[in-house]
Design an enzyme around this catalytic site. Structure first.
Site, PDB file in Angstrom:
ATOM      1  N   ASP A  11       0.860  -1.205   0.000  1.00  0.00           N
ATOM      2  CA  ASP A  11       0.000   0.000   0.000  1.00  0.00           C
ATOM      3  C   ASP A  11       0.889   1.246   0.000  1.00  0.00           C
ATOM      4  O   ASP A  11       0.904   2.022   0.949  1.00  0.00           O
ATOM      5  CB  ASP A  11      -0.949  -0.001   1.213  1.00  0.00           C
ATOM      6  CG  ASP A  11      -0.210   0.039   2.556  1.00  0.00           C
ATOM      7  OD1 ASP A  11      -0.791   0.559   3.524  1.00  0.00           O
ATOM      8  OD2 ASP A  11       0.944  -0.432   2.627  1.00  0.00           O
ATOM      9  N   ASP A  16       6.726   1.258   1.937  1.00  0.00           N
ATOM     10  CA  ASP A  16       6.454   0.276   0.869  1.00  0.00           C
ATOM     11  C   ASP A  16       7.300   0.607  -0.366  1.00  0.00           C
ATOM     12  O   ASP A  16       7.833  -0.283  -1.027  1.00  0.00           O
ATOM     13  CB  ASP A  16       4.985   0.322   0.448  1.00  0.00           C
ATOM     14  CG  ASP A  16       4.002   0.116   1.575  1.00  0.00           C
ATOM     15  OD1 ASP A  16       3.839   1.033   2.383  1.00  0.00           O
ATOM     16  OD2 ASP A  16       3.419  -0.981   1.654  1.00  0.00           O
ATOM     17  N   ASN A  40      -2.385   2.928   3.502  1.00  0.00           N
ATOM     18  CA  ASN A  40      -1.736   4.237   3.707  1.00  0.00           C
ATOM     19  C   ASN A  40      -2.484   5.349   2.978  1.00  0.00           C
ATOM     20  O   ASN A  40      -2.350   6.519   3.310  1.00  0.00           O
ATOM     21  CB  ASN A  40      -0.295   4.201   3.181  1.00  0.00           C
ATOM     22  CG  ASN A  40       0.634   3.486   4.143  1.00  0.00           C
ATOM     23  OD1 ASN A  40       0.498   3.611   5.354  1.00  0.00           O
ATOM     24  ND2 ASN A  40       1.550   2.705   3.598  1.00  0.00           N
ATOM     25  N   THR A 125       2.999  -5.973   2.649  1.00  0.00           N
ATOM     26  CA  THR A 125       3.427  -4.882   3.534  1.00  0.00           C
ATOM     27  C   THR A 125       2.294  -3.879   3.769  1.00  0.00           C
ATOM     28  O   THR A 125       2.533  -2.700   4.033  1.00  0.00           O
ATOM     29  CB  THR A 125       4.650  -4.141   2.939  1.00  0.00           C
ATOM     30  OG1 THR A 125       4.273  -3.619   1.645  1.00  0.00           O
ATOM     31  CG2 THR A 125       5.842  -5.066   2.803  1.00  0.00           C
ATOM     32  N   PHE A 167      -0.703  -0.842  12.557  1.00  0.00           N
ATOM     33  CA  PHE A 167      -1.686  -0.358  11.589  1.00  0.00           C
ATOM     34  C   PHE A 167      -2.175  -1.444  10.629  1.00  0.00           C
ATOM     35  O   PHE A 167      -3.381  -1.543  10.368  1.00  0.00           O
ATOM     36  CB  PHE A 167      -1.114   0.819  10.778  1.00  0.00           C
ATOM     37  CG  PHE A 167      -2.045   1.253   9.671  1.00  0.00           C
ATOM     38  CD1 PHE A 167      -1.811   0.878   8.357  1.00  0.00           C
ATOM     39  CD2 PHE A 167      -3.191   1.982   9.973  1.00  0.00           C
ATOM     40  CE1 PHE A 167      -2.698   1.237   7.344  1.00  0.00           C
ATOM     41  CE2 PHE A 167      -4.084   2.345   8.977  1.00  0.00           C
ATOM     42  CZ  PHE A 167      -3.843   1.971   7.656  1.00  0.00           C
ATOM     43  N   ASN A 168      -1.299  -2.235  10.047  1.00  0.00           N
ATOM     44  CA  ASN A 168      -1.743  -3.197   9.027  1.00  0.00           C
ATOM     45  C   ASN A 168      -2.707  -4.232   9.614  1.00  0.00           C
ATOM     46  O   ASN A 168      -3.637  -4.675   8.952  1.00  0.00           O
ATOM     47  CB  ASN A 168      -0.541  -3.921   8.406  1.00  0.00           C
ATOM     48  CG  ASN A 168       0.272  -3.019   7.499  1.00  0.00           C
ATOM     49  OD1 ASN A 168      -0.233  -1.996   7.019  1.00  0.00           O
ATOM     50  ND2 ASN A 168       1.530  -3.357   7.278  1.00  0.00           N
ATOM     51  N   HIS A 240       9.782  -0.163   8.478  1.00  0.00           N
ATOM     52  CA  HIS A 240       8.834  -1.279   8.623  1.00  0.00           C
ATOM     53  C   HIS A 240       8.866  -2.240   7.412  1.00  0.00           C
ATOM     54  O   HIS A 240       9.287  -3.390   7.517  1.00  0.00           O
ATOM     55  CB  HIS A 240       7.409  -0.736   8.761  1.00  0.00           C
ATOM     56  CG  HIS A 240       7.204   0.220   9.899  1.00  0.00           C
ATOM     57  ND1 HIS A 240       7.367  -0.105  11.223  1.00  0.00           N
ATOM     58  CD2 HIS A 240       6.816   1.532   9.892  1.00  0.00           C
ATOM     59  CE1 HIS A 240       7.087   0.938  11.995  1.00  0.00           C
ATOM     60  NE2 HIS A 240       6.749   1.947  11.215  1.00  0.00           N
ATOM     61  N   ASP A 241       8.403  -1.752   6.277  1.00  0.00           N
ATOM     62  CA  ASP A 241       8.248  -2.633   5.109  1.00  0.00           C
ATOM     63  C   ASP A 241       9.584  -3.058   4.506  1.00  0.00           C
ATOM     64  O   ASP A 241       9.732  -4.221   4.095  1.00  0.00           O
ATOM     65  CB  ASP A 241       7.382  -1.935   4.050  1.00  0.00           C
ATOM     66  CG  ASP A 241       5.989  -1.636   4.570  1.00  0.00           C
ATOM     67  OD1 ASP A 241       5.311  -0.771   3.999  1.00  0.00           O
ATOM     68  OD2 ASP A 241       5.577  -2.263   5.580  1.00  0.00           O
TER      69      ASP A 241
HETATM   70  O1  RIB Z   1       2.613  -0.130  10.926  1.00  0.00           O
HETATM   71  C1  RIB Z   1       3.449   0.036   9.795  1.00  0.00           C
HETATM   72  C2  RIB Z   1       2.756  -0.364   8.527  1.00  0.00           C
HETATM   73  O2  RIB Z   1       1.652   0.488   8.283  1.00  0.00           O
HETATM   74  C3  RIB Z   1       3.660  -0.206   7.289  1.00  0.00           C
HETATM   75  O3  RIB Z   1       3.339  -1.196   6.354  1.00  0.00           O
HETATM   76  C4  RIB Z   1       3.284   1.143   6.750  1.00  0.00           C
HETATM   77  O4  RIB Z   1       3.470   1.251   5.338  1.00  0.00           O
HETATM   78  C5  RIB Z   1       1.825   1.184   7.056  1.00  0.00           C
HETATM   79  O5  RIB Z   1       1.153   0.473   6.010  1.00  0.00           O
HETATM   80 CA    CA Z   2       2.775  -0.555   4.094  1.00  0.00          CA
END
Ligand code: RIB
Ligand code: CA
Length: 309
Positions: A11, A16, A40, A125, A167-168, A240-241
């Site tokens: 996303d 990403d 996102n 991701t 979040f994901n 993160h990703d």
């Molecule tokens: O919590 C981090 C995730 O949430 C990452 O994948 C970032 O791109 C958002 O999507």
């Molecule tokens: Ca992401």
């Protein structure tokens, strides 16, 4: 080195975007296709971002399929880390010339997986809307997923800068539960390790030294991304990703452990929480591997090397 074929669901999203750069640049990865999901930003924006990122980095031949515009069972709550376009801070990235394939992401993934002789890696991701729907609509192709490596969840390192939900997982917890119940082998690269891979002054100095066009665009993305983390949590930008993707390139970057993960689907403040049964008190078989430790220095060395040449 034989390249590992992967399908990549994302996303974009600044982090990403960096993971896409790594996937395209790494000789260890054969990027068979990219699918986009909401998260996102709205699906139109994450898809437009994906197309223009791939074109900018010379990966315009990689097919892109547009996916879910909302989570499977609840309204879309957008992430806030990437700005209104989902990729603020790189205005010079031209609009995409190419188009997505005609198939929906879920059917595209199913077709690609069905065509594989051997099971392959899938990297995700973003929220798992597309992967959850793949489980429901195309169960026959699931044996062709060797491992789903997903950036998501938070399991034990909750703190003043790490929320109880990631979040994901928070965005589409029902999709996550469907995926966990499906039996797909999943490695969860959660905030416990990604919040240890931060872009601070030393890393910025190294990105400045790289100087290649790719190094510059990644640096511009990081400048926007770090500012938001600094303002909201007082820390650098968390990779993160990119770490989830890097763990497919070099699995020794992280240490994982098998554990049963339950997903909280109810409540007002903790839906989407990923609850690890570390002491097997629930008596349920492990349904995931979660990343517990990370070698941050070696991660950054890998990222720099992919941007340099
Ligand atoms: O919590 C981090 C995730 O949430 C990452 O994948 C970032 O791109 C958002 O999507
Ligand atoms: Ca992401």
């Amino acid at each position: 080195m034989t390249a590992t074929p992967i399908l990549f669901d994302c996303d974009p999203g600044h982090d990403d975007a960096i993971a896409l750069v790594m996937a395209h640049r790494s000789p260890a990865i054969d990027l068979l296709g990219v699918t986009t999901t909401c998260g996102n930003a709205e699906i139109e924006k994450t898809t437009a971002n994906c197309l223009r990122i791939l074109e900018f980095i010379g990966a315009q031949d990689v097919p892109v399929a547009r996916g879910c515009h909302r989570p499977l069972a609840r309204p879309l709550v957008l992430g806030t880390a990437d700005g209104p376009s989902g990729l603020e801070g790189s205005p010079y990235l031209p609009p995409a010339q190419g188009k997505v394939v005609s198939q929906h992401a879920v059917d595209f993934l199913a077709g690609k997986l069905a065509a594989q002789r051997e099971p392959i890696d899938v990297v995700a991701t973003g929220p798992l809307c597309n992967i959850g729907l793949l489980v429901l609509k195309h169960p026959q192709v699931l044996p062709k997923i060797k491992e789903l490596t997903w950036m998501g969840g938070v399991f034990y390192r909750k703190s003043e800068i790490i929320t109880p939900t990631e979040f994901n997982a928070f965005c589409d917890p029902e999709a996550l539960k469907i995926v966990l119940d499906s039996g797909i082998p999943i490695t969860m690269v959660g905030l416990d390790v990604t919040m240890q891979v931060l872009v601070e002054a030393p890393q910025f100095a190294e990105f400045e030294r790289i100087g290649t066009p790719l190094g510059k665009v990644v640096l511009d993305w990081l400048k926007f991304y770090e500012k938001l983390h600094r303002n909201s949590m007082g820390i650098g930008g968390a990779m993160h990703d990119p770490l989830a993707l890097a763990a497919v390139i070099d699995p020794t970057l992280i240490r994982t452990r098998p554990v049963h993960i339950g997903v909280n689907l109810a409540g007002s403040y903790c839906f989407g929480a990923t609850v690890a049964d570390f002491w097997n008190e629930r008596g349920e078989r492990p349904n995931a591997k979660i990343a517990c430790d990370v070698d941050s220095d070696r991660f950054f060395d890998l990222l720099y090397s992919l941007l340099r040449d």
